[in-house]
Design a protein around this motif. Structure first.
Motif, PDB file in Angstrom:
ATOM      1  N   ARG A 248      34.562  47.243  35.691  1.00 60.78           N
ATOM      2  CA  ARG A 248      35.887  47.128  35.087  1.00 60.78           C
ATOM      3  C   ARG A 248      36.916  47.381  36.186  1.00 60.78           C
ATOM      4  O   ARG A 248      36.992  48.490  36.715  1.00 60.78           O
ATOM      5  N   VAL A 249      37.682  46.358  36.538  1.00 57.20           N
ATOM      6  CA  VAL A 249      38.687  46.446  37.598  1.00 57.20           C
ATOM      7  C   VAL A 249      39.987  45.807  37.103  1.00 57.20           C
ATOM      8  O   VAL A 249      40.022  45.192  36.043  1.00 57.20           O
ATOM      9  N   VAL A 250      41.053  45.941  37.902  1.00 55.46           N
ATOM     10  CA  VAL A 250      42.356  45.450  37.453  1.00 55.46           C
ATOM     11  C   VAL A 250      42.571  43.967  37.709  1.00 55.46           C
ATOM     12  O   VAL A 250      43.497  43.384  37.155  1.00 55.46           O
ATOM     13  N   GLY A 251      41.762  43.328  38.523  1.00 54.69           N
ATOM     14  CA  GLY A 251      41.956  41.914  38.772  1.00 54.69           C
ATOM     15  C   GLY A 251      40.776  41.291  39.478  1.00 54.69           C
ATOM     16  O   GLY A 251      39.848  41.974  39.921  1.00 54.69           O
ATOM     17  N   VAL A 252      40.817  39.971  39.600  1.00 57.36           N
ATOM     18  CA  VAL A 252      39.736  39.231  40.225  1.00 57.36           C
ATOM     19  C   VAL A 252      39.608  39.590  41.698  1.00 57.36           C
ATOM     20  O   VAL A 252      38.499  39.691  42.234  1.00 57.36           O
ATOM     21  N   GLN A 253      40.733  39.823  42.371  1.00 55.37           N
ATOM     22  CA  GLN A 253      40.689  40.217  43.785  1.00 55.37           C
ATOM     23  C   GLN A 253      39.910  41.528  43.947  1.00 55.37           C
ATOM     24  O   GLN A 253      39.082  41.670  44.848  1.00 55.37           O
ATOM     25  N   GLU A 254      40.155  42.496  43.059  1.00 53.28           N
ATOM     26  CA  GLU A 254      39.443  43.777  43.117  1.00 53.28           C
ATOM     27  C   GLU A 254      37.961  43.590  42.819  1.00 53.28           C
ATOM     28  O   GLU A 254      37.114  44.256  43.410  1.00 53.28           O
ATOM     29  N   LEU A 255      37.634  42.663  41.919  1.00 54.36           N
ATOM     30  CA  LEU A 255      36.234  42.361  41.631  1.00 54.36           C
ATOM     31  C   LEU A 255      35.559  41.794  42.878  1.00 54.36           C
ATOM     32  O   LEU A 255      34.465  42.219  43.254  1.00 54.36           O
ATOM     33  N   GLU A 256      36.229  40.868  43.536  1.00 58.92           N
ATOM     34  CA  GLU A 256      35.677  40.275  44.748  1.00 58.92           C
ATOM     35  C   GLU A 256      35.453  41.338  45.824  1.00 58.92           C
ATOM     36  O   GLU A 256      34.410  41.355  46.494  1.00 58.92           O
ATOM     37  N   GLU A 257      36.398  42.260  45.975  1.00 59.22           N
ATOM     38  CA  GLU A 257      36.259  43.332  46.963  1.00 59.22           C
ATOM     39  C   GLU A 257      35.099  44.258  46.627  1.00 59.22           C
ATOM     40  O   GLU A 257      34.326  44.662  47.505  1.00 59.22           O
ATOM     41  N   LEU A 258      34.964  44.595  45.348  1.00 58.40           N
ATOM     42  CA  LEU A 258      33.858  45.458  44.916  1.00 58.40           C
ATOM     43  C   LEU A 258      32.520  44.774  45.175  1.00 58.40           C
ATOM     44  O   LEU A 258      31.586  45.395  45.699  1.00 58.40           O
ATOM     45  N   LEU A 259      32.418  43.499  44.839  1.00 59.59           N
ATOM     46  CA  LEU A 259      31.167  42.774  45.052  1.00 59.59           C
ATOM     47  C   LEU A 259      30.830  42.694  46.537  1.00 59.59           C
ATOM     48  O   LEU A 259      29.669  42.872  46.926  1.00 59.59           O
ATOM     49  N   SER A 260      31.817  42.447  47.366  1.00 59.68           N
ATOM     50  CA  SER A 260      31.595  42.400  48.813  1.00 59.68           C
ATOM     51  C   SER A 260      31.098  43.739  49.329  1.00 59.68           C
ATOM     52  O   SER A 260      30.173  43.813  50.154  1.00 59.68           O
ATOM     53  N   SER A 261      31.687  44.817  48.831  1.00 63.56           N
ATOM     54  CA  SER A 261      31.266  46.163  49.232  1.00 63.56           C
ATOM     55  C   SER A 261      29.817  46.428  48.824  1.00 63.56           C
ATOM     56  O   SER A 261      29.028  46.968  49.603  1.00 63.56           O
ATOM     57  N   LEU A 262      29.462  46.042  47.595  1.00 60.60           N
ATOM     58  CA  LEU A 262      28.091  46.249  47.117  1.00 60.60           C
ATOM     59  C   LEU A 262      27.098  45.427  47.932  1.00 60.60           C
ATOM     60  O   LEU A 262      26.038  45.929  48.318  1.00 60.60           O
ATOM     61  N   ARG A 263      27.438  44.179  48.198  1.00 60.76           N
ATOM     62  CA  ARG A 263      26.540  43.329  48.981  1.00 60.76           C
ATOM     63  C   ARG A 263      26.293  43.910  50.365  1.00 60.76           C
ATOM     64  O   ARG A 263      25.168  43.903  50.859  1.00 60.76           O
ATOM     65  N   ALA A 264      27.347  44.447  50.974  1.00 63.62           N
ATOM     66  CA  ALA A 264      27.211  45.011  52.326  1.00 63.62           C
ATOM     67  C   ALA A 264      26.415  46.313  52.310  1.00 63.62           C
ATOM     68  O   ALA A 264      25.491  46.497  53.109  1.00 63.62           O
ATOM     69  N   SER A 265      26.734  47.208  51.390  1.00 65.94           N
ATOM     70  CA  SER A 265      26.079  48.521  51.411  1.00 65.94           C
ATOM     71  C   SER A 265      24.627  48.463  50.948  1.00 65.94           C
ATOM     72  O   SER A 265      23.810  49.274  51.386  1.00 65.94           O
ATOM     73  N   LEU A 266      24.297  47.526  50.070  1.00 60.37           N
ATOM     74  CA  LEU A 266      22.922  47.432  49.556  1.00 60.37           C
ATOM     75  C   LEU A 266      22.150  46.266  50.174  1.00 60.37           C
ATOM     76  O   LEU A 266      21.001  46.047  49.816  1.00 60.37           O
TER      77      LEU A 266
END
Length: 158
Positions: free
Chosen positions: A111-129
């Protein structure tokens, strides 16, 4: 905690509290046929035993403004599989995460405030995991019983 250790009255109390966490002792007493003091003692025992994990307010996410919700399937690199819970716990946009069967080993409710924040979260998850993800945006919620009591089993002949 084993369900078999609880009486029918305990399960009835738990059902009422699951549907209305703020139920008054008098309401619980009326539902069970017990005195309010007996109900209070049972509820305290259920709390102490861990059958009741807590009481909380469920706030509609839209109260805080527009949000984007997504279900995210996560397939981490094998060497990072045990880190998923710890890493997602530190991400404020992750509302819930489950270990699941299937191609993806985890599914998260984000749950995020916008699509940009979703994209950033997904990028962070892909990198860290070192993972790949697949996301589905939630358009609207049709049924949400995550805090409800489990359905009764269907018995043959009913």
């Amino acid at each position: 905690m084993r369900a078999a250790t609880h009486t029918d009255v305990d399960r009835l109390l738990l059902r009422v509290l699951a549907s209305e966490g703020r139920a008054k002792l008098a309401t619980l007493a009326a539902a069970t046929g017990l005195s309010t003091s007996a109900v209070q003692a049972r509820v305290r025992r259920l709390e102490k035993a861990g059958a009741i994990r807590g009481y909380r307010a469920e706030i509609a996410p839209e109260v805080f403004g527009p949000t984007v919700e997504a279900l995210v399937e996560i397939v981490p690199a094998p060497e990072h599989a045990d880190e998923v819970g710890r890493i997602l716990e530190d991400e404020p946009g992750v509302a819930a995460c489950w270990a699941v069967t299937g191609e993806a080993s985890h599914v998260a409710l984000v749950r995020v405030v916008g699509v940009q924040e979703l994209e950033e979260l997904l990028s962070s998850l892909r990198a860290s995991l070192q993972s790949h993800t697949r996301s589905s945006l939630v358009l609207r919620t049709l049924v949400d019983r995550r805090t409800a009591w489990p359905a009764e089993p269907v018995l043959e002949g009913r």
